[in-house]
Design a protein around this motif. Structure first.
Motif, PDB file in Angstrom:
ATOM      1  N   ALA A 169       0.832  -1.197   0.000  1.00 31.60           N
ATOM      2  CA  ALA A 169       0.000   0.000   0.000  1.00 31.60           C
ATOM      3  C   ALA A 169       0.871   1.252   0.000  1.00 31.60           C
ATOM      4  CB  ALA A 169      -0.932  -0.011   1.209  1.00 31.60           C
ATOM      5  N   GLU A 170       2.000   1.206   0.701  1.00 32.03           N
ATOM      6  CA  GLU A 170       2.898   2.355   0.750  1.00 32.03           C
ATOM      7  C   GLU A 170       3.472   2.652  -0.629  1.00 32.03           C
ATOM      8  OE1 GLU A 170       2.919  -0.201   2.876  1.00 32.03           O
ATOM      9  OE2 GLU A 170       1.996   0.918   4.533  1.00 32.03           O
ATOM     10  N   PHE A 171       3.859   1.605  -1.360  1.00 35.35           N
ATOM     11  CA  PHE A 171       4.370   1.802  -2.721  1.00 35.35           C
ATOM     12  C   PHE A 171       3.294   2.412  -3.608  1.00 35.35           C
ATOM     13  CE2 PHE A 171       4.562  -0.100  -7.033  1.00 35.35           C
ATOM     14  CZ  PHE A 171       5.664   0.613  -7.511  1.00 35.35           C
ATOM     15  N   TYR A 172       2.069   1.908  -3.534  1.00 39.76           N
ATOM     16  CA  TYR A 172       1.006   2.436  -4.374  1.00 39.76           C
ATOM     17  C   TYR A 172       0.647   3.876  -3.982  1.00 39.76           C
ATOM     18  CZ  TYR A 172       0.509  -2.323  -6.105  1.00 39.76           C
ATOM     19  OH  TYR A 172       0.745  -3.553  -6.671  1.00 39.76           O
ATOM     20  N   LYS A 173       0.786   4.223  -2.705  1.00 45.15           N
ATOM     21  CA  LYS A 173       0.582   5.615  -2.304  1.00 45.15           C
ATOM     22  C   LYS A 173       1.654   6.514  -2.915  1.00 45.15           C
ATOM     23  CE  LYS A 173      -1.763   4.500   2.040  1.00 45.15           C
ATOM     24  NZ  LYS A 173      -1.643   4.431   3.527  1.00 45.15           N
ATOM     25  N   ASP A 174       2.888   6.022  -2.962  1.00 46.21           N
ATOM     26  CA  ASP A 174       3.955   6.782  -3.626  1.00 46.21           C
ATOM     27  C   ASP A 174       3.656   6.943  -5.112  1.00 46.21           C
ATOM     28  OD1 ASP A 174       5.410   7.107  -1.293  1.00 46.21           O
ATOM     29  OD2 ASP A 174       6.754   5.414  -1.671  1.00 46.21           O
ATOM     30  N   CYS A 175       3.115   5.895  -5.729  1.00 45.92           N
ATOM     31  CA  CYS A 175       2.727   5.983  -7.143  1.00 45.92           C
ATOM     32  C   CYS A 175       1.644   7.043  -7.335  1.00 45.92           C
ATOM     33  CB  CYS A 175       2.224   4.632  -7.639  1.00 45.92           C
ATOM     34  SG  CYS A 175       3.500   3.365  -7.848  1.00 45.92           S
ATOM     35  N   ARG A 176       0.662   7.042  -6.453  1.00 47.49           N
ATOM     36  CA  ARG A 176      -0.426   8.017  -6.562  1.00 47.49           C
ATOM     37  C   ARG A 176       0.102   9.434  -6.476  1.00 47.49           C
ATOM     38  NH1 ARG A 176      -4.369  10.750  -3.497  1.00 47.49           N
ATOM     39  NH2 ARG A 176      -6.451  10.718  -4.465  1.00 47.49           N
ATOM     40  N   ALA A 177       1.108   9.650  -5.633  1.00 48.35           N
ATOM     41  CA  ALA A 177       1.673  10.995  -5.465  1.00 48.35           C
ATOM     42  C   ALA A 177       2.366  11.491  -6.736  1.00 48.35           C
ATOM     43  CB  ALA A 177       2.659  11.000  -4.299  1.00 48.35           C
ATOM     44  N   ARG A 222       2.718 -16.199 -10.171  1.00 47.34           N
ATOM     45  CA  ARG A 222       2.288 -17.538  -9.741  1.00 47.34           C
ATOM     46  C   ARG A 222       2.003 -17.579  -8.248  1.00 47.34           C
ATOM     47  NH1 ARG A 222       6.758 -18.241 -12.590  1.00 47.34           N
ATOM     48  NH2 ARG A 222       7.978 -19.040 -10.857  1.00 47.34           N
ATOM     49  N   SER A 223       2.738 -16.788  -7.454  1.00 44.49           N
ATOM     50  CA  SER A 223       2.535 -16.841  -6.009  1.00 44.49           C
ATOM     51  C   SER A 223       1.870 -15.572  -5.475  1.00 44.49           C
ATOM     52  CB  SER A 223       3.889 -17.041  -5.304  1.00 44.49           C
ATOM     53  OG  SER A 223       4.742 -15.945  -5.550  1.00 44.49           O
ATOM     54  N   SER A 224       1.482 -14.676  -6.360  1.00 45.33           N
ATOM     55  CA  SER A 224       0.869 -13.433  -5.895  1.00 45.33           C
ATOM     56  C   SER A 224      -0.628 -13.635  -5.695  1.00 45.33           C
ATOM     57  CB  SER A 224       1.118 -12.306  -6.890  1.00 45.33           C
ATOM     58  OG  SER A 224       0.464 -12.577  -8.113  1.00 45.33           O
ATOM     59  N   SER A 225      -1.200 -12.774  -4.891  1.00 46.08           N
ATOM     60  CA  SER A 225      -2.626 -12.831  -4.622  1.00 46.08           C
ATOM     61  C   SER A 225      -3.283 -11.606  -5.221  1.00 46.08           C
ATOM     62  CB  SER A 225      -2.888 -12.876  -3.117  1.00 46.08           C
ATOM     63  OG  SER A 225      -4.246 -12.617  -2.854  1.00 46.08           O
ATOM     64  N   TYR A 226      -4.161 -11.825  -6.182  1.00 42.74           N
ATOM     65  CA  TYR A 226      -4.843 -10.715  -6.835  1.00 42.74           C
ATOM     66  C   TYR A 226      -5.654  -9.918  -5.813  1.00 42.74           C
ATOM     67  CZ  TYR A 226      -8.354  -8.307  -9.664  1.00 42.74           C
ATOM     68  OH  TYR A 226      -9.182  -7.369 -10.205  1.00 42.74           O
ATOM     69  N   GLU A 227      -6.417 -10.600  -4.987  1.00 44.66           N
ATOM     70  CA  GLU A 227      -7.267  -9.911  -4.022  1.00 44.66           C
ATOM     71  C   GLU A 227      -6.442  -9.056  -3.065  1.00 44.66           C
ATOM     72  OE1 GLU A 227      -7.453 -13.120  -4.730  1.00 44.66           O
ATOM     73  OE2 GLU A 227      -9.384 -13.237  -5.778  1.00 44.66           O
ATOM     74  N   SER A 228      -5.283  -9.577  -2.643  1.00 42.28           N
ATOM     75  CA  SER A 228      -4.429  -8.828  -1.729  1.00 42.28           C
ATOM     76  C   SER A 228      -3.885  -7.574  -2.404  1.00 42.28           C
ATOM     77  CB  SER A 228      -3.279  -9.712  -1.252  1.00 42.28           C
ATOM     78  OG  SER A 228      -2.365  -8.982  -0.457  1.00 42.28           O
ATOM     79  N   SER A 229      -3.447  -7.710  -3.645  1.00 43.08           N
ATOM     80  CA  SER A 229      -2.913  -6.556  -4.371  1.00 43.08           C
ATOM     81  C   SER A 229      -3.990  -5.502  -4.589  1.00 43.08           C
ATOM     82  CB  SER A 229      -2.334  -7.003  -5.717  1.00 43.08           C
ATOM     83  OG  SER A 229      -1.207  -7.830  -5.538  1.00 43.08           O
ATOM     84  N   VAL A 230      -5.185  -5.939  -4.958  1.00 38.27           N
ATOM     85  CA  VAL A 230      -6.285  -4.996  -5.174  1.00 38.27           C
ATOM     86  C   VAL A 230      -6.638  -4.274  -3.870  1.00 38.27           C
ATOM     87  CG1 VAL A 230      -8.742  -4.833  -5.695  1.00 38.27           C
ATOM     88  CG2 VAL A 230      -7.233  -6.119  -7.204  1.00 38.27           C
ATOM     89  N   ALA A 231      -6.606  -4.980  -2.762  1.00 36.23           N
ATOM     90  CA  ALA A 231      -6.885  -4.347  -1.471  1.00 36.23           C
ATOM     91  C   ALA A 231      -5.855  -3.258  -1.164  1.00 36.23           C
ATOM     92  CB  ALA A 231      -6.895  -5.390  -0.362  1.00 36.23           C
ATOM     93  N   LYS A 232      -4.602  -3.508  -1.494  1.00 32.65           N
ATOM     94  CA  LYS A 232      -3.546  -2.506  -1.270  1.00 32.65           C
ATOM     95  C   LYS A 232      -3.741  -1.308  -2.194  1.00 32.65           C
ATOM     96  CE  LYS A 232      -0.397  -6.230  -0.031  1.00 32.65           C
ATOM     97  NZ  LYS A 232       0.688  -7.114  -0.555  1.00 32.65           N
ATOM     98  N   LEU A 233      -4.118  -1.576  -3.435  1.00 35.37           N
ATOM     99  CA  LEU A 233      -4.409  -0.478  -4.365  1.00 35.37           C
ATOM    100  C   LEU A 233      -5.598   0.338  -3.882  1.00 35.37           C
ATOM    101  CD1 LEU A 233      -3.832  -2.391  -7.700  1.00 35.37           C
ATOM    102  CD2 LEU A 233      -2.786  -0.175  -7.171  1.00 35.37           C
TER     103      LEU A 233
END
Length: 267
Positions: free
Chosen positions: A165-173, A188-199
């Motif tokens: 979430a911190e990285f995506y906040k930096d992207c938003r800035a 292969r080991s990433s979680s789509y739902e987890s990434s979307v929640a962080k976004l």
């Protein structure tokens, strides 16, 4: 530790870490970039080097559905992760945009210039050798980027290298008021739902749009700095423009592209 001190420290850590060896292959039709494994990290049609070859990379241009076509050439694109340079070349050569790309591996930059027709730096193109996580915190980029593409994977293509979430906040800035982030969530080991929640934490759920996964498993998610909800007719009109102007299969995108709806929390 301030930004400059942290940048120096990370550069020393990167120098001490062996980066994957870059190699190239081709089948007579397309040329492929590899980072020490058989996994394809990027490709180029040899007869059309400034077109975008891979379907998921084409979908990363979906931000074009949210801007006036006549103003595209006056905008600033940034890519985090060069790959085979497909997005960068398309933005510079086809869209005529100012483009900045941040790449950690100097071999990737060298190979892209030698084998994938990446243009030299110019008034339209700046290639920055550096750590994307730190470079995007450089004040010079804040609020200047209209189209930010994030496609950062390790050599095993197992999961996004940066996915917090911190990285995506930096992207938003980095983004202008109507700027857009597109991110590749394949892994292969990433979680789509987890990434979307962080976004969603960084941008708000109402700012998110997503494609269905490609056959290869790449899921492209788009996040708007300022959320909008254009009508389907408006999106179709922009899609037809993108097809006519830049030969992108944008009308087909609308069959598999829609706002994100996360699952409500259960009591």
């Amino acid at each position: 530790m301030d930004w400059c001190e942290e940048l120096t420290t990370r550069k020393k850590q990167t120098a001490a870490t062996s980066l994957p060896e870059v190699s190239v292959s081709d089948d007579g039709v397309a040329r492929y970039l590899h980072l020490g494994t058989p996994w394809v990290q990027g490709s180029m049609k040899m007869a059309a080097p400034f077109d975008i070859d891979l379907e998921y990379v084409q979908r990363m241009m979906a931000w074009l559905l949210f801007v006036e076509p006549e103003r595209v050439s006056r905008r600033h694109a940034m890519q985090l992760g060069l790959g085979a340079g497909a997005i960068t070349k398309f933005c510079v050569k086809k869209l005529r945009m100012k483009s900045t790309v941040v790449e950690l591996n100097p071999q990737v930059i060298s190979v892209c210039r030698s084998w994938f027709k990446l243009p030299p730096d110019s008034a339209k193109l700046e290639v920055v050798l550096g750590d994307a996580a730190l470079e995007i915190r450089n004040d010079q980029w804040l609020g200047t980027v209209d189209a930010l593409a994030v496609d950062l994977y390790d050599h095993d293509a197992a999961a996004p290298v940066l996915d917090s979430a911190e990285f995506y906040k930096d992207c938003r800035a980095l983004l202008t008021d109507d700027g857009v982030l597109t991110v590749n969530l394949f892994g292969r080991s990433s979680s789509y739902e987890s990434s979307v929640a962080k976004l969603a934490e960084a941008f708000g759920e109402e700012a998110l749009w997503a494609f269905k996964p490609t056959r290869e498993g790449n899921t492209i998610v788009l996040a708007q700095r300022t959320p909008t909800r254009p009508t389907r007719a408006e999106l179709m009109a922009r899609a037809e423009e993108a097809k006519t102007r830049w030969d992108l299969p944008a009308p087909k995108w609308l069959r598999v592209f829609k706002p994100v709806k996360t699952e409500p929390e259960r009591a």
